[in-house]
Each structure stands twice: as structure tokens, then as C-alpha cells.
Design a protein around this motif. Structure first.
Motif, PDB file in Angstrom:
ATOM      1  N   ASN A   4       2.186  -2.066  -4.591  1.00 57.46           N
ATOM      2  CA  ASN A   4       2.269  -3.403  -4.006  1.00 57.46           C
ATOM      3  C   ASN A   4       1.911  -3.322  -2.523  1.00 57.46           C
ATOM      4  O   ASN A   4       1.413  -2.300  -2.050  1.00 57.46           O
ATOM      5  CB  ASN A   4       3.664  -4.004  -4.228  1.00 57.46           C
ATOM      6  CG  ASN A   4       4.784  -3.135  -3.653  1.00 57.46           C
ATOM      7  OD1 ASN A   4       4.631  -2.492  -2.623  1.00 57.46           O
ATOM      8  ND2 ASN A   4       5.923  -3.113  -4.338  1.00 57.46           N
ATOM      9  N   GLY A   5       2.172  -4.385  -1.779  1.00 57.58           N
ATOM     10  CA  GLY A   5       1.822  -4.398  -0.363  1.00 57.58           C
ATOM     11  C   GLY A   5       2.490  -3.296   0.434  1.00 57.58           C
ATOM     12  O   GLY A   5       1.890  -2.729   1.357  1.00 57.58           O
ATOM     13  N   CYS A   6       3.734  -2.966   0.097  1.00 60.37           N
ATOM     14  CA  CYS A   6       4.442  -1.892   0.794  1.00 60.37           C
ATOM     15  C   CYS A   6       3.811  -0.536   0.522  1.00 60.37           C
ATOM     16  O   CYS A   6       4.013   0.410   1.287  1.00 60.37           O
ATOM     17  CB  CYS A   6       5.918  -1.868   0.375  1.00 60.37           C
ATOM     18  SG  CYS A   6       6.883  -3.254   0.991  1.00 60.37           S
ATOM     19  N   SER A   7       3.082  -0.421  -0.566  1.00 55.70           N
ATOM     20  CA  SER A   7       2.417   0.833  -0.924  1.00 55.70           C
ATOM     21  C   SER A   7       1.126   1.037  -0.142  1.00 55.70           C
ATOM     22  O   SER A   7       0.479   2.080  -0.289  1.00 55.70           O
ATOM     23  CB  SER A   7       2.080   0.841  -2.416  1.00 55.70           C
ATOM     24  OG  SER A   7       3.176   0.500  -3.223  1.00 55.70           O
ATOM     25  N   LEU A   8       0.749   0.046   0.669  1.00 54.48           N
ATOM     26  CA  LEU A   8      -0.564   0.056   1.319  1.00 54.48           C
ATOM     27  C   LEU A   8      -0.460  -0.176   2.818  1.00 54.48           C
ATOM     28  O   LEU A   8      -1.402  -0.632   3.458  1.00 54.48           O
ATOM     29  CB  LEU A   8      -1.452  -1.034   0.688  1.00 54.48           C
ATOM     30  CG  LEU A   8      -1.601  -0.941  -0.844  1.00 54.48           C
ATOM     31  CD1 LEU A   8      -2.192  -2.222  -1.405  1.00 54.48           C
ATOM     32  CD2 LEU A   8      -2.445   0.258  -1.234  1.00 54.48           C
ATOM     33  N   LYS A   9       0.697   0.170   3.396  1.00 49.18           N
ATOM     34  CA  LYS A   9       0.919  -0.076   4.825  1.00 49.18           C
ATOM     35  C   LYS A   9       0.063   0.813   5.716  1.00 49.18           C
ATOM     36  O   LYS A   9      -0.565   0.350   6.666  1.00 49.18           O
ATOM     37  CB  LYS A   9       2.398   0.162   5.164  1.00 49.18           C
ATOM     38  CG  LYS A   9       3.337  -0.931   4.729  1.00 49.18           C
ATOM     39  CD  LYS A   9       4.749  -0.605   5.196  1.00 49.18           C
ATOM     40  CE  LYS A   9       5.720  -1.700   4.794  1.00 49.18           C
ATOM     41  NZ  LYS A   9       7.103  -1.403   5.248  1.00 49.18           N
ATOM     42  N   SER A  10       0.054   2.088   5.421  1.00 54.22           N
ATOM     43  CA  SER A  10      -0.617   3.063   6.294  1.00 54.22           C
ATOM     44  C   SER A  10      -1.807   3.696   5.589  1.00 54.22           C
ATOM     45  O   SER A  10      -1.944   3.609   4.363  1.00 54.22           O
ATOM     46  CB  SER A  10       0.364   4.165   6.702  1.00 54.22           C
ATOM     47  OG  SER A  10       0.713   4.948   5.566  1.00 54.22           O
ATOM     48  N   GLN A  11      -2.629   4.393   6.367  1.00 51.99           N
ATOM     49  CA  GLN A  11      -3.749   5.107   5.768  1.00 51.99           C
ATOM     50  C   GLN A  11      -3.243   6.209   4.847  1.00 51.99           C
ATOM     51  O   GLN A  11      -3.845   6.487   3.805  1.00 51.99           O
ATOM     52  CB  GLN A  11      -4.642   5.699   6.863  1.00 51.99           C
ATOM     53  CG  GLN A  11      -5.917   6.333   6.341  1.00 51.99           C
ATOM     54  CD  GLN A  11      -6.791   5.377   5.547  1.00 51.99           C
ATOM     55  OE1 GLN A  11      -6.895   4.197   5.877  1.00 51.99           O
ATOM     56  NE2 GLN A  11      -7.407   5.873   4.479  1.00 51.99           N
ATOM     57  N   GLU A  12      -2.110   6.821   5.204  1.00 51.75           N
ATOM     58  CA  GLU A  12      -1.512   7.858   4.351  1.00 51.75           C
ATOM     59  C   GLU A  12      -1.070   7.259   3.016  1.00 51.75           C
ATOM     60  O   GLU A  12      -1.243   7.884   1.956  1.00 51.75           O
ATOM     61  CB  GLU A  12      -0.326   8.504   5.066  1.00 51.75           C
ATOM     62  CG  GLU A  12      -0.697   9.379   6.250  1.00 51.75           C
ATOM     63  CD  GLU A  12      -1.085   8.591   7.485  1.00 51.75           C
ATOM     64  OE1 GLU A  12      -1.715   9.192   8.376  1.00 51.75           O
ATOM     65  OE2 GLU A  12      -0.782   7.374   7.561  1.00 51.75           O
TER      66      GLU A  12
ATOM     67  N   GLU B 258      -4.202   6.726   0.952  1.00 51.00           N
ATOM     68  CA  GLU B 258      -4.717   7.995   0.426  1.00 51.00           C
ATOM     69  C   GLU B 258      -3.879   8.495  -0.745  1.00 51.00           C
ATOM     70  O   GLU B 258      -4.418   9.050  -1.716  1.00 51.00           O
ATOM     71  CB  GLU B 258      -4.760   9.030   1.554  1.00 51.00           C
ATOM     72  CG  GLU B 258      -5.842   8.743   2.580  1.00 51.00           C
ATOM     73  CD  GLU B 258      -5.739   9.628   3.816  1.00 51.00           C
ATOM     74  OE1 GLU B 258      -4.880  10.541   3.819  1.00 51.00           O
ATOM     75  OE2 GLU B 258      -6.518   9.414   4.769  1.00 51.00           O
ATOM     76  N   ALA B 259      -2.573   8.283  -0.679  1.00 49.54           N
ATOM     77  CA  ALA B 259      -1.711   8.671  -1.802  1.00 49.54           C
ATOM     78  C   ALA B 259      -2.036   7.834  -3.026  1.00 49.54           C
ATOM     79  O   ALA B 259      -2.134   8.349  -4.148  1.00 49.54           O
ATOM     80  CB  ALA B 259      -0.245   8.515  -1.423  1.00 49.54           C
ATOM     81  N   MET B 260      -2.230   6.535  -2.827  1.00 49.09           N
ATOM     82  CA  MET B 260      -2.570   5.649  -3.943  1.00 49.09           C
ATOM     83  C   MET B 260      -3.911   6.037  -4.568  1.00 49.09           C
ATOM     84  O   MET B 260      -4.051   6.095  -5.792  1.00 49.09           O
ATOM     85  CB  MET B 260      -2.604   4.200  -3.458  1.00 49.09           C
ATOM     86  CG  MET B 260      -2.965   3.157  -4.519  1.00 49.09           C
ATOM     87  SD  MET B 260      -4.751   2.903  -4.722  1.00 49.09           S
ATOM     88  CE  MET B 260      -5.179   2.203  -3.135  1.00 49.09           C
ATOM     89  N   VAL B 261      -4.888   6.327  -3.715  1.00 49.04           N
ATOM     90  CA  VAL B 261      -6.222   6.690  -4.203  1.00 49.04           C
ATOM     91  C   VAL B 261      -6.171   7.988  -5.017  1.00 49.04           C
ATOM     92  O   VAL B 261      -6.957   8.186  -5.956  1.00 49.04           O
ATOM     93  CB  VAL B 261      -7.208   6.808  -3.018  1.00 49.04           C
ATOM     94  CG1 VAL B 261      -8.530   7.435  -3.459  1.00 49.04           C
ATOM     95  CG2 VAL B 261      -7.447   5.427  -2.408  1.00 49.04           C
TER      96      VAL B 261
END
Length: 308
Positions: free
Chosen positions: A207-215, A218-221
Motif C-alpha cells: 500500500n502507500g506506506c510500502s512505498l514511502k522511501s526508495q528502500e 526496492e524491497a517491493m520490486v
């Protein structure tokens, strides 16, 4: 209904299941910032209308306590495309203490008596970021107790993990052979932590909280598409302008301040399922995947796990 559609994508080709929506939250009844005064009427119906006009086909509403699980069940009865989870959030685990066996039995009864609506056990897990609400010892004790629920009901798990990955993974591994999979929702961990869960067969909710930072991105990707799901965790976890993923958003959601509430427009700062398309856009862009293909895989993953 067409006036509520903010997306430019093909409504027939792009379908989404929001796996985590807290539609019983007081914000949807006009109560904000712990105020005891409502500034607008309950607008869950309006929220649902916007969701269904913007690619959301089904929604799983989160139960975080016994009483809230009963409340979200009532909300789910409004529409055949609404489902629920039943469980106790780690920060609310103290609720077990008065009579653990009775609390457990009431959760179990609620699941068994509403088999078609209840698609998962949870939200349960561990949260070491908010120990002021509940100690580690109490959280671990009743997380393990709740893991008996999927053993009895054959339901998957809807899991919460914050700053507790070592204990969380150890408990899941110990019970692994008797469980039925599930999803670690609202994931904000590292690549290594994600791999621990996917190696166990668990899916990861973004969700949006999973996409706050570049790190975070990268974890999601790093997570294989076949292990991903998508959610809002509304009314929280919106994609904010300060988030690393914000620049990839193409669909803008009109919104007004809560004081200027309008039944056809989003409330500024209050997330809702219609905005899930923004999470999908960020995932598609950063993973370099076609948005329709990605949406279809996420949809199939969710259907397969929750059997809806």
C-alpha cells in the motif's frame, strides 16, 4: 456512477481487489483526530460507490478486535463483493486477558458461522513499534493462540508485522506445517525480510506506506509478482507527496478538507479504496510491468489465496 470515475484506464480490463480496508473506522462517520463530534454523516456507501467506479471489484474489510469483526460483518452484508477478516490486532491483544478461552471461542464461532463472508483470520501478528499499547509477551502469547484459528477453520492468515520480524518469523515457522498460508499486509520491511516470508509461501500486501522511501520501493520490486497483493489499509497509508513513489502517480483524486465534506469527493488526508489505483501505478512503473498484466496477476493471487 460514471461521474465518480477518476481513472482513465479500461474499466472492464483492469480489476482490483483491495485486501485491507478499515471501513469501520470512525473517520467514515465524520469523527477525526479523536474528536467526539461528527462533522459529516456516515459516508461508507459513498466510499464504496467511488471504489466500484474506479476498478475496485471486491474489498476485504479488516477486523482488528472481536467487536470490530462483528461490526465489519454488518458492513459486508451491504454488498456481495465485500468480505471480512476476523481476529485481534497485536496492539489490542490485552482484550484476551480477561477470559482468553472465551475470547478465542467467540472469534472461532464468528468465523464458522459466517464462512462465506470471512476469508481470513486476522488482523493478527506482532507490533513492537507500539509497545505502549501491549507488551511483547502478551502479543506473542495471543498471536500463537490465534494461530489455532486457521488450524480449525482452514482459513489463510491476514498478518501484521512491525519491527518484530525475528520473533514473527520464528513463530510462523514453528506452526508452518499446520497453517494455510496468507498475506503479510502493509509491508514496510527489507528485501531480506520479504524473502523470509515468500520462502514460507506467504504473500506480501503493498500500500502507500510500502512505498514511502526508495528502500521501500526496492524491497517491493524484489518480490516476485506471483507473491504480491495490493491494498489501501484505509483510512491510513495514502500515497503522500513526500513519498518516493508519488512521482509515478498518473491518476489524481479530487479531494476537499473534511470541513467541506462532499459526498462525491474524497476527504483530504483520509485514504479510501478508490485511491488504490495510485498504488498500482507506482508498482507498475517501478517494476517496469504493464499495468493491466500486473493488475491481473494481483487479482488472481488474491482470488487464489482467499477463495473469492
Amino acid at each position: 456512477m460514471s461521474n465518480l470515475c477518476f481513472s482513465k484506464y479500461d474499466q472492464l480490463k483492469l480489476k482490483i481487489i483491495d485486501i485491507g480496508a478499515n471501513l469501520s473506522d470512525h473517520m467514515y462517520s465524520g469523527f477525526y483526530n479523536h474528536s467526539n463530534k461528527s462533522i459529516h454523516q456516515n459516508d461508507v456507501k459513498n466510499v464504496l460507490d467511488r471504489a466500484f467506479a474506479n476498478h475496485v471489484e471486491k474489498i476485504i474489510i479488516t477486523g482488528t478486535t472481536l467487536e470490530e469483526s462483528k461490526e465489519v460483518l454488518k458492513i459486508s452484508e451491504q454488498n456481495d463483493n465485500l468480505y471480512i477478516t476476523v481476529g485481534c490486532h497485536p496492539t489490542r491483544s490485552n482484550e484476551f486477558e480477561a477470559n482468553p478461552e472465551r475470547y478465542y471461542q467467540e472469534l472461532l464461532d464468528l468465523i464458522k458461522e459466517n464462512d462465506k463472508k470471512v476469508v481470513a483470520v486476522g488482523e493478527c501478528g506482532l507490533d513492537y513499534d507500539r509497545l505502549r499499547f501491549c507488551s511483547k509477551e502478551v502479543q506473542k502469547k495471543y498471536f500463537e493462540m490465534q494461530l489455532e484459528l486457521p488450524k480449525e477453520t482452514k482459513k489463510p492468515l491476514f498478518l501484521h508485522c512491525r519491527n518484530s520480524y525475528a520473533d514473527f518469523a520464528e513463530i510462523l515457522k514453528r506452526h508452518h506445517d499446520q497453517l494455510h498460508g496468507g498475506v503479510v499486509h502493509s509491508f514496510t520491511g527489507t528485501k531480506e525480510e520479504a524473502k523470509i516470508f515468500t520462502d514460507l509461501g506467504y504473500y506480501i500486501g503493498i500500500n502507500g506506506c510500502s512505498l514511502k522511501s526508495q528502500e521501500n520501493i526496492e524491497a517491493m520490486v524484489s518480490i516476485p509478482t506471483e507473491f504480491l497483493m495490493i491494498e489501501t489499509d484505509c483510512p491510513w497509508c495514502e500515497v503522500k507527496a513526500s513519498h518516493a513513489g508519488h512521482k509515478f502517480i498518473k491518476t489524481r483524486m479530487p479531494c476537499v478538507k473534511k470541513e467541506n465534506w462532499n459526498e462525491d469527493i474524497l476527504v483530504k488526508g483520509r485514504n479510501e479504496p478508490a485511491a488504490i489505483i495510485q498504488v498500482l501505478e507506482i508498482m507498475s512503473a517501478t517494476r517496469n510491468e504493464d499495468i493491466y498484466s500486473l493488475a491481473n496477476t494481483l487479482y488472481q493471487n488474491t482470488q487464489n489465496v482467499f477463495e473469492i
